[in-house]
Design an enzyme around this catalytic site. Structure first.
Site: not given
Length: 359
Positions: A53, A55, A87, A157, A171, A173, A203, A297-298
């Site tokens: 870690h 520390e 730690c 995008a 799509s 780019w 894609d 996504a929705a």
């Protein structure tokens, strides 16, 4: 009143950020050690889960000069035995007189016990220095510990007229090279990158950070029916691992084909975004990036699987009434149902513009 420890904590936070994308399921942690006269004698950060870690790195660098000095740490020192020793024990052996922390560790194995152990041993403890900055830095870790699933980031995008593809599906780019390089950096900060079967079919993405992170993030494909191409860049795991998530009724032939390719599969009862993130949380993922099509996504938004949105806006007009947009139907019947997301950053990426929003 500003704390005199703030400049040192800011340095510790800078160090912690160097481990971005490499420490999960652990948090990002940085540490600086000052001698009894207040001079910097050691610094370090947590580089990878299973390794020392922050520390420990800082104390090793400081050596005997740490005795009677101060350790400035971005997170409460751990007090339990995991893959590495506590730690708190390292700090006590080093003989530091003071420990300054930005925030307490919400992990139930720590949760204030590390600070209590230090105080009981006579070490002065100073808390809540740059706490807000520390919480922002470790937002993914905090979200997983408190909610049981990784922080969700949704990115897309689109053109100036809100299109993510032409009517014929073309799509690549929409955005420019600077924006694409930013996406690679974003992936490097995440533990998993998620797409749906439609994105794989349309894609054939690679979904790596292009070497900016080692190991590369886990590439996740969620597809109830396993309607996936027999050949795809994601099936080649020489660069990055791939996990395919599907339902119980997925065809046996499709399962066998993935097994023959050595692709890991995970069967989920509902095969939905929330269920997927809970499974990723159990694997120790702190941050997950949604790079999916509009319907997935929705669904991710509706199920509370997205806490940050990043939209790249390209100065192009694509047109086309049936052209694809970033999101599917969210079920709104009134514009006022759409709650505004606070804007956290607006940035220029070459010719494109990046808008970041965060709940």
């Amino acid at each position: 009143m500003s704390s005199p420890w703030r400049p040192w904590m800011q340095r510790a936070l800078q160090l912690a950020a160097l481990g971005s994308g490499r420490t999960s399921p652990n948090p990002l942690v940085g540490c600086v050690v000052l001698d009894a006269a207040g001079q910097l004698v050691g610094e370090g950060f947590h580089q990878r889960a299973g390794t020392p870690h922050a520390e420990v790195h800082a104390l090793r660098q400081a050596g005997q000069r740490a005795r009677g000095g101060t350790a400035v740490v971005t997170l409460e020192p751990c007090c339990h035995h995991g893959r590495t020793p506590p730690c708190t024990e390292a700090l006590l052996r080093a003989g530091v007189a003071r420990v300054v922390v930005a925030m307490r560790d919400p992990d139930p194995r720590v949760a204030g016990q590390g600070l209590a152990q230090l105080r009981e041993a006579g070490v002065e403890v100073v808390e809540e220095v740059c706490e807000a900055e520390a919480r922002t830095l470790n937002r993914g870790f905090l979200h997983r510990v408190e909610q049981g699933r990784p922080l969700g980031l949704l990115k897309w995008a689109m053109s100036l007229d809100g299109r993510t593809a032409l009517p014929n599906g073309s799509s690549q780019w929409i955005s420019g090279p600077d924006a694409r390089a930013w996406v690679h950096r974003l992936r490097a900060q995440c533990d998993a990158v998620i797409v749906g079967g439609g994105t794989v079919r349309a894609d054939n993405p690679l979904l790596t950070s292009r070497g900016q992170r080692t190991p590369e993030p886990l590439r996740v494909v969620i597809s109830r029916s396993l309607d996936l191409p027999q050949q795809a860049q994601l099936w080649d795991q020489t660069l990055a691992p791939t996990l395919v998530v599907h339902g119980y009724d997925a065809p046996a032939a499709a399962r066998f084909r993935l097994d023959a390719l050595g692709v890991e599969r995970l069967v989920l009862e509902r095969c939905e975004p929330l269920e997927l993130l809970e499974a990723l949380g159990q694997r120790g993922c702190n941050q997950a990036l949604w790079e999916c099509g509009p319907e997935l996504a929705a669904a991710a938004l509706q199920q509370g699987c997205v806490q940050q949105v990043a939209a790249v806006l390209a100065p192009k007009l694509l047109g086309g009434t049936p052209a694809r947009t970033p999101l599917g139907d969210l079920g709104f019947v009134d514009v006022n149902q759409a709650v505004p997301w606070p804007t956290t950053r607006l940035q220029q990426l070459g010719d494109d513009c990046l808008l970041e929003l965060s709940l």
